[in-house]
Motif scaffolding. Structure first.
Motif, PDB file in Angstrom:
ATOM      1  N   VAL A 252       0.852  -1.230  -0.072  1.00  0.00           N
ATOM      2  CA  VAL A 252       0.003  -0.120   0.041  1.00  0.00           C
ATOM      3  C   VAL A 252       0.883   1.226  -0.081  1.00  0.00           C
ATOM      4  CG1 VAL A 252      -1.632   1.321   1.319  1.00  0.00           C
ATOM      5  CG2 VAL A 252      -1.968  -1.117   1.358  1.00  0.00           C
ATOM      6  N   SER A 253       2.118   1.140   0.766  1.00  0.00           N
ATOM      7  CA  SER A 253       2.926   2.511   0.785  1.00  0.00           C
ATOM      8  C   SER A 253       3.555   2.566  -0.654  1.00  0.00           C
ATOM      9  CB  SER A 253       4.009   2.340   2.003  1.00  0.00           C
ATOM     10  OG  SER A 253       4.928   1.136   1.667  1.00  0.00           O
ATOM     11  N   ARG A 254       3.606   1.548  -1.339  1.00  0.00           N
ATOM     12  CA  ARG A 254       3.976   1.909  -2.759  1.00  0.00           C
ATOM     13  C   ARG A 254       3.093   2.412  -3.816  1.00  0.00           C
ATOM     14  NH1 ARG A 254       5.966  -3.596  -1.473  1.00  0.00           N
ATOM     15  NH2 ARG A 254       8.393  -3.318  -1.140  1.00  0.00           N
ATOM     16  N   LEU A 255       1.848   2.744  -3.582  1.00  0.00           N
ATOM     17  CA  LEU A 255       0.905   3.162  -4.157  1.00  0.00           C
ATOM     18  C   LEU A 255       1.198   4.958  -4.374  1.00  0.00           C
ATOM     19  CD1 LEU A 255      -2.245   1.529  -2.835  1.00  0.00           C
ATOM     20  CD2 LEU A 255      -1.054   0.987  -5.031  1.00  0.00           C
ATOM     21  N   LYS A 256       0.875   5.348  -5.601  1.00  0.00           N
ATOM     22  CA  LYS A 256       0.918   6.676  -5.833  1.00  0.00           C
ATOM     23  C   LYS A 256      -0.251   7.525  -5.304  1.00  0.00           C
ATOM     24  CE  LYS A 256       3.810   6.132  -9.847  1.00  0.00           C
ATOM     25  NZ  LYS A 256       4.025   6.327 -11.434  1.00  0.00           N
ATOM     26  N   GLU A 257      -0.404   8.549  -5.284  1.00  0.00           N
ATOM     27  CA  GLU A 257      -1.344   9.435  -4.675  1.00  0.00           C
ATOM     28  C   GLU A 257      -2.541   9.311  -5.987  1.00  0.00           C
ATOM     29  OE1 GLU A 257      -2.676  10.809  -2.041  1.00  0.00           O
ATOM     30  OE2 GLU A 257      -0.917   9.685  -1.192  1.00  0.00           O
ATOM     31  N   SER A 258      -2.028   9.400  -7.085  1.00  0.00           N
ATOM     32  CA  SER A 258      -3.002   9.230  -8.341  1.00  0.00           C
ATOM     33  C   SER A 258      -3.945   7.960  -8.546  1.00  0.00           C
ATOM     34  CB  SER A 258      -2.219   9.496  -9.339  1.00  0.00           C
ATOM     35  OG  SER A 258      -1.199   8.510  -9.659  1.00  0.00           O
ATOM     36  N   TRP A 280     -10.335   4.799  -2.365  1.00  0.00           N
ATOM     37  CA  TRP A 280      -9.794   3.211  -2.521  1.00  0.00           C
ATOM     38  C   TRP A 280      -8.961   3.230  -3.595  1.00  0.00           C
ATOM     39  CZ3 TRP A 280     -10.359   0.446  -6.780  1.00  0.00           C
ATOM     40  CH2 TRP A 280     -11.105   0.952  -8.225  1.00  0.00           C
ATOM     41  N   ALA A 281      -8.137   1.893  -3.355  1.00  0.00           N
ATOM     42  CA  ALA A 281      -7.338   1.507  -4.423  1.00  0.00           C
ATOM     43  C   ALA A 281      -7.205   0.100  -4.586  1.00  0.00           C
ATOM     44  CB  ALA A 281      -6.009   2.272  -4.239  1.00  0.00           C
ATOM     45  N   LYS A 331       2.891  13.700   3.789  1.00  0.00           N
ATOM     46  CA  LYS A 331       2.181  15.063   3.721  1.00  0.00           C
ATOM     47  C   LYS A 331       0.575  15.104   4.329  1.00  0.00           C
ATOM     48  CE  LYS A 331       4.971  16.141  -0.333  1.00  0.00           C
ATOM     49  NZ  LYS A 331       5.254  16.748  -1.765  1.00  0.00           N
ATOM     50  N   GLN A 332      -0.025  14.035   3.933  1.00  0.00           N
ATOM     51  CA  GLN A 332      -1.400  13.921   4.137  1.00  0.00           C
ATOM     52  C   GLN A 332      -1.793  13.537   5.747  1.00  0.00           C
ATOM     53  OE1 GLN A 332      -0.020  12.519   1.747  1.00  0.00           O
ATOM     54  NE2 GLN A 332      -0.660  13.673  -0.222  1.00  0.00           N
TER      55      GLN A 332
END
Length: 473
Positions: A252-258, A280-281, A331-332
């Motif tokens: 999950v940490s490897r996911l991009k914000e997009s 969700w992703a 950042k979030q």
């Protein structure tokens, strides 16, 4: 037909015993001693005695009267006789294996198996009058707290029993409920429960889906559904809560914000979609139990996140001790995480909304079991007695759900979503006067609105009593 504990005994029959407990549940009683309250209502007693003889021949009525050596004085059994009857559902030899340190489910006695068959017949009867081709089964356990010393401690630290329920979402019925000790994990033998549930589904059901929380995140259960091991239904579409392991959090940490997309929810008042504050992703994650087998079906991992409203102080992000998994973004801020594994090909947000629908009715039914009905007040230290008490409560629950769906909702749609408390106040608990005149038993009810509701409800009930062919005509 299914419960024959007192078939050759004198006194009250199985039908009269169980009907008394069902009526006790519907009337609002929550202990065996409340049978005395029913007996004190002379009007209720007169009506119930007439109902017991309805449809019986003279020979059958005489045989029923001969079950008493002397004149019958009570309409419903006393508390002491009811306790003796419920003890007949115990299986002492099987229950001897119950231990506080290990998960164990005693073999059902013939009486408990009979109660399960009665519930199956009730479900089949409702399905015949309101057929559904699809069965979405929500599997979930609930804790019934008790003060009985013979009860074991549950994972929350108090004495309880932990029944596992299978709720049929389309019919809004409890298809199967297995009574368990509090120390039995909710995920214990879930595959067996699913197999038994699939076996008792009515024959005209064509498609099955399953939803469960993380208790259902078990390799054998997931493989059973995804690989089509059931000979009748084949592949079962499912959505099951997944454990957020360190390996999954790393992906999950490897996911991009997009990669994160918003989850919208439907506003019933405004009739429009609105933001829910969640995202969700889809995560590419292959745990060991999937990697070890080459011909695996497709499994998808969907992760949802929600930013905490109260963010921790700077530098305290990794020191949080929360009862749910979290993710720290530079950042979030800090997010709450939840993961789902599925074999369905729905869009991610649609599947997450479908998965969360189980928390609507099925969770509400748990509250009805323990608050509106007598499931929250178990009567005995004996496991078999409490299991029988719970089984009768399930019959009362399904009977009430069927009453709302097949009768009251056809009179007025507003009845469909009313809790049993409202049904008691507006329908069951109406004051009336019982009058016997010219060999007729009449119930006089005040108020034109109440009389009209009762009249239309009785018309629907009498229609349901006819053969299905006549109903179709």
């Amino acid at each position: 037909r299914n419960v024959t504990t007192r078939e050759d005994s004198q006194g009250y029959s199985d039908r009269q015993m169980l009907m008394s407990l069902i009526l006790l549940n519907l009337a609002g009683g929550d202990c065996v001693d409340d049978l005395a309250r029913l007996e004190e209502d002379s009007g209720f007693s007169r009506v119930l005695r007439r109902v017991e003889c309805q449809g019986l021949s003279r020979q059958q009525r005489r045989a029923q009267e001969r079950r008493w050596r002397r004149e019958r004085r009570r309409t419903v059994p006393s508390a002491s006789s009811m306790f003796r009857y419920l003890e007949g559902f115990c299986n002492e030899e099987a229950e001897a294996g119950r231990k506080s340190g290990s998960a164990f489910i005693p073999k059902l006695s013939e009486g408990l198996l009979g109660l399960r068959k009665v519930n199956q017949d009730l479900v089949n009867s409702i399905q015949a009058r309101s057929p559904e081709k699809t069965a979405t089964l929500d599997m979930d356990a609930t804790l019934a707290e008790t003060s009985k010393k013979d009860a074991f401690f549950c994972y929350k630290g108090f004495r309880a029993y932990q029944p596992l329920n299978v709720f049929w979402a389309e019919q809004e019925l409890v298809l199967l409920s297995e009574f368990r000790d509090g120390n039995v994990n909710a995920g214990f033998e879930q595959r067996r429960i699913l197999e038994e549930s699939l076996d008792i589904l009515p024959p005209d059901v064509e498609k099955v889906f399953v939803r469960s929380d993380t208790a259902g995140y078990q390799v054998d259960l997931l493989r059973y559904m995804a690989e089509g091991m059931n000979s009748r239904f084949g592949v079962v579409g499912f959505a099951v809560g997944a454990d957020v392991t360190p390996a999954l959090k790393a992906e999950v940490s490897r996911l991009k914000e997009s990669d994160w997309q918003p989850i919208k929810k439907w506003d019933e008042k405004r009739k429009e979609w609105k933001e829910s504050g969640q995202e969700w992703a889809e995560v590419v994650f292959v745990p060991n139990w999937i990697a070890h087998k080459k011909d695996n079906p497709d499994y998808r991992y969907l992760v949802s996140r929600e930013r905490l409203q109260e963010q921790p102080l700077p530098g305290m992000e990794h020191q949080l001790d929360l009862p749910f998994p979290t993710q720290v973004c530079e950042k979030q801020g800090v997010y709450k995480l939840h993961a789902v594994i599925t074999n369905r090909d729905l869009a991610g947000d649609d599947l997450i909304r479908w998965y969360r629908d189980r928390c609507g009715k099925s969770e509400e039914v748990h509250a009805v079991m323990k608050e509106d009905l007598a499931g929250g007040q178990l009567p005995s230290k004996h496991f078999g007695v409490n299991a029988a008490w719970w089984g009768v409560m399930i019959l009362a629950l399904n009977l009430n759900l069927a009453m709302k769906k097949l009768v009251l909702a056809t009179v007025d749609k507003v009845w469909r979503n009313r809790r049993l408390k409202a049904v008691r106040f507006l329908f069951i608990g109406l004051p009336g006067r019982v009058v016997h005149h010219a060999r007729e038993l009449c119930i006089k009810v005040g108020g034109a609105k109440a009389c009209e509701l009762l009249r239309r409800a009785r018309e629907k009930i009498l229609l349901l009593a006819q053969p299905l062919q006549a109903q179709a005509i």
